[in-house]
Scaffold this motif. Structure first.
Motif, PDB file in Angstrom:
ATOM      1  N   GLU A  62       0.832  -1.203   0.000  1.00  0.00           N
ATOM      2  CA  GLU A  62       0.000   0.000   0.000  1.00  0.00           C
ATOM      3  C   GLU A  62       0.870   1.258   0.000  1.00  0.00           C
ATOM      4  O   GLU A  62       0.583   2.218  -0.721  1.00  0.00           O
ATOM      5  CB  GLU A  62      -0.931   0.009   1.206  1.00  0.00           C
ATOM      6  CG  GLU A  62      -1.823   1.228   1.241  1.00  0.00           C
ATOM      7  CD  GLU A  62      -2.666   1.318   2.489  1.00  0.00           C
ATOM      8  OE1 GLU A  62      -2.847   2.463   2.979  1.00  0.00           O
ATOM      9  OE2 GLU A  62      -3.143   0.282   2.980  1.00  0.00           O
ATOM     10  N   GLN A  63       1.931   1.249   0.787  1.00  0.00           N
ATOM     11  CA  GLN A  63       2.835   2.399   0.820  1.00  0.00           C
ATOM     12  C   GLN A  63       3.461   2.648  -0.548  1.00  0.00           C
ATOM     13  O   GLN A  63       3.778   3.788  -0.894  1.00  0.00           O
ATOM     14  CB  GLN A  63       3.921   2.194   1.874  1.00  0.00           C
ATOM     15  CG  GLN A  63       3.393   2.261   3.289  1.00  0.00           C
ATOM     16  CD  GLN A  63       4.407   1.805   4.328  1.00  0.00           C
ATOM     17  OE1 GLN A  63       5.404   1.153   4.028  1.00  0.00           O
ATOM     18  NE2 GLN A  63       4.129   2.130   5.589  1.00  0.00           N
ATOM     19  N   GLN A  64       3.620   1.594  -1.334  1.00  0.00           N
ATOM     20  CA  GLN A  64       4.165   1.703  -2.690  1.00  0.00           C
ATOM     21  C   GLN A  64       3.074   1.963  -3.719  1.00  0.00           C
ATOM     22  O   GLN A  64       3.322   1.950  -4.922  1.00  0.00           O
ATOM     23  CB  GLN A  64       4.920   0.414  -3.044  1.00  0.00           C
ATOM     24  CG  GLN A  64       6.112   0.163  -2.161  1.00  0.00           C
ATOM     25  CD  GLN A  64       6.692  -1.249  -2.334  1.00  0.00           C
ATOM     26  OE1 GLN A  64       6.144  -2.101  -3.019  1.00  0.00           O
ATOM     27  NE2 GLN A  64       7.831  -1.472  -1.684  1.00  0.00           N
ATOM     28  N   LYS A  65       1.848   2.187  -3.230  1.00  0.00           N
ATOM     29  CA  LYS A  65       0.674   2.458  -4.061  1.00  0.00           C
ATOM     30  C   LYS A  65       0.322   1.290  -4.988  1.00  0.00           C
ATOM     31  O   LYS A  65      -0.282   1.468  -6.033  1.00  0.00           O
ATOM     32  CB  LYS A  65       0.831   3.763  -4.835  1.00  0.00           C
ATOM     33  CG  LYS A  65       1.018   4.962  -3.931  1.00  0.00           C
ATOM     34  CD  LYS A  65       0.928   6.254  -4.672  1.00  0.00           C
ATOM     35  CE  LYS A  65       1.191   7.473  -3.842  1.00  0.00           C
ATOM     36  NZ  LYS A  65       0.761   7.537  -2.498  1.00  0.00           N
ATOM     37  N   ALA A  70      -1.731  -5.252  -2.666  1.00  0.00           N
ATOM     38  CA  ALA A  70      -2.004  -5.217  -1.225  1.00  0.00           C
ATOM     39  C   ALA A  70      -3.306  -5.956  -0.930  1.00  0.00           C
ATOM     40  O   ALA A  70      -3.377  -6.750   0.020  1.00  0.00           O
ATOM     41  CB  ALA A  70      -2.088  -3.773  -0.734  1.00  0.00           C
ATOM     42  N   ALA A  71      -4.316  -5.717  -1.753  1.00  0.00           N
ATOM     43  CA  ALA A  71      -5.590  -6.411  -1.582  1.00  0.00           C
ATOM     44  C   ALA A  71      -5.411  -7.916  -1.753  1.00  0.00           C
ATOM     45  O   ALA A  71      -5.990  -8.714  -0.996  1.00  0.00           O
ATOM     46  CB  ALA A  71      -6.619  -5.877  -2.574  1.00  0.00           C
ATOM     47  N   ALA A  72      -4.600  -8.330  -2.706  1.00  0.00           N
ATOM     48  CA  ALA A  72      -4.357  -9.759  -2.932  1.00  0.00           C
ATOM     49  C   ALA A  72      -3.674 -10.397  -1.723  1.00  0.00           C
ATOM     50  O   ALA A  72      -4.008 -11.532  -1.334  1.00  0.00           O
ATOM     51  CB  ALA A  72      -3.516  -9.956  -4.193  1.00  0.00           C
ATOM     52  N   ALA A  73      -2.731  -9.690  -1.110  1.00  0.00           N
ATOM     53  CA  ALA A  73      -2.066 -10.213   0.089  1.00  0.00           C
ATOM     54  C   ALA A  73      -3.084 -10.382   1.222  1.00  0.00           C
ATOM     55  O   ALA A  73      -3.067 -11.391   1.944  1.00  0.00           O
ATOM     56  CB  ALA A  73      -0.928  -9.291   0.517  1.00  0.00           C
ATOM     57  N   LEU A  74      -3.982  -9.421   1.356  1.00  0.00           N
ATOM     58  CA  LEU A  74      -5.010  -9.526   2.393  1.00  0.00           C
ATOM     59  C   LEU A  74      -6.003 -10.636   2.083  1.00  0.00           C
ATOM     60  O   LEU A  74      -6.511 -11.302   2.996  1.00  0.00           O
ATOM     61  CB  LEU A  74      -5.709  -8.179   2.575  1.00  0.00           C
ATOM     62  CG  LEU A  74      -4.825  -7.088   3.174  1.00  0.00           C
ATOM     63  CD1 LEU A  74      -5.485  -5.729   3.061  1.00  0.00           C
ATOM     64  CD2 LEU A  74      -4.471  -7.414   4.621  1.00  0.00           C
ATOM     65  N   LEU A  97      -9.421   1.922  -1.522  1.00  0.00           N
ATOM     66  CA  LEU A  97      -8.321   2.398  -2.368  1.00  0.00           C
ATOM     67  C   LEU A  97      -8.496   1.967  -3.825  1.00  0.00           C
ATOM     68  O   LEU A  97      -8.041   2.650  -4.737  1.00  0.00           O
ATOM     69  CB  LEU A  97      -6.976   1.896  -1.825  1.00  0.00           C
ATOM     70  CG  LEU A  97      -6.555   2.517  -0.497  1.00  0.00           C
ATOM     71  CD1 LEU A  97      -5.364   1.768   0.096  1.00  0.00           C
ATOM     72  CD2 LEU A  97      -6.229   4.002  -0.673  1.00  0.00           C
ATOM     73  N   LEU A  98      -9.184   0.847  -4.023  1.00  0.00           N
ATOM     74  CA  LEU A  98      -9.451   0.350  -5.380  1.00  0.00           C
ATOM     75  C   LEU A  98     -10.780   0.871  -5.934  1.00  0.00           C
ATOM     76  O   LEU A  98     -11.214   0.462  -7.006  1.00  0.00           O
ATOM     77  CB  LEU A  98      -9.454  -1.182  -5.380  1.00  0.00           C
ATOM     78  CG  LEU A  98      -8.105  -1.822  -5.075  1.00  0.00           C
ATOM     79  CD1 LEU A  98      -8.260  -3.317  -4.823  1.00  0.00           C
ATOM     80  CD2 LEU A  98      -7.122  -1.573  -6.214  1.00  0.00           C
ATOM     81  N   LYS A  99     -11.434   1.769  -5.182  1.00  0.00           N
ATOM     82  CA  LYS A  99     -12.733   2.345  -5.544  1.00  0.00           C
ATOM     83  C   LYS A  99     -13.828   1.292  -5.650  1.00  0.00           C
ATOM     84  O   LYS A  99     -14.795   1.449  -6.378  1.00  0.00           O
ATOM     85  CB  LYS A  99     -12.639   3.178  -6.834  1.00  0.00           C
ATOM     86  CG  LYS A  99     -11.736   4.379  -6.699  1.00  0.00           C
ATOM     87  CD  LYS A  99     -11.755   5.231  -7.951  1.00  0.00           C
ATOM     88  CE  LYS A  99     -10.836   6.419  -7.778  1.00  0.00           C
ATOM     89  NZ  LYS A  99     -10.855   7.307  -8.936  1.00  0.00           N
TER      90      LYS A  99
END
Length: 160
Positions: A62-65, A70-74, A97-99
């Protein structure tokens, strides 16, 4: 006879339309709503080390935008512990963040249902719902979410 006066009144801010909503600002507001939790009851479960690694990976992404990654890791973390309210909430924020506003609200509500219903995490659930309701121009829904958010604060028990 009644007189109407607008003296000193400021118009209430209008909800943001989904196309105009800035997901990073929405997530920042959700996280700010949590507060620091000092002086109140908060439940912290033990974590699976693999889930914790995936959560940390999501933070870095997420910090790297890299929001989709990030969603896939979660999502991988949820495959291991599907009923972890904190991971569900983090995934709800990734959805913002992905709208994916519908997905964000659905996950936040699910996290609330299975969570402790008190403390900073509870406030993040309802702040997510509030952000989505504002984005959908649903002032009544946002107001209801705001009331639920306020009910999440429960003072910690006194220790003797």
């Amino acid at each position: 006879m009644a007189l109407l006066c607008a003296c000193g009144s400021t118009p209430a801010p209008q909800p943001t339309k989904p196309a105009q909503a800035d997901p990073t600002q929405m997530v920042a507001a959700v996280r700010a709503a949590a507060g620091n939790g000092e002086g109140e009851l908060a439940v912290q479960p033990l974590r699976d080390p693999m889930v914790e690694d995936l959560r940390q990976q999501a933070v870095t992404l997420e910090q790297q935008k890299q929001y989709a990654d990030a969603a896939a890791a979660l999502d991988k973390a949820l495959a291991i512990t599907p009923d972890d309210p904190a991971v569900l909430q983090e995934r709800a924020e990734a959805a913002l963040l992905l709208k994916d506003f519908a997905g964000a609200e659905q996950r936040a509500r699910r996290a609330y249902e299975i969570g402790a219903k008190v403390g900073p995490l509870c406030r993040r659930h309802w702040a997510t719902v509030r952000a989505v309701r504002y984005a959908a121009n649903d002032g009544a829904g946002a107001a209801e979410a705001n009331k639920q958010l306020a009910a999440c604060k429960v003072a910690a028990l006194e220790r003797f």
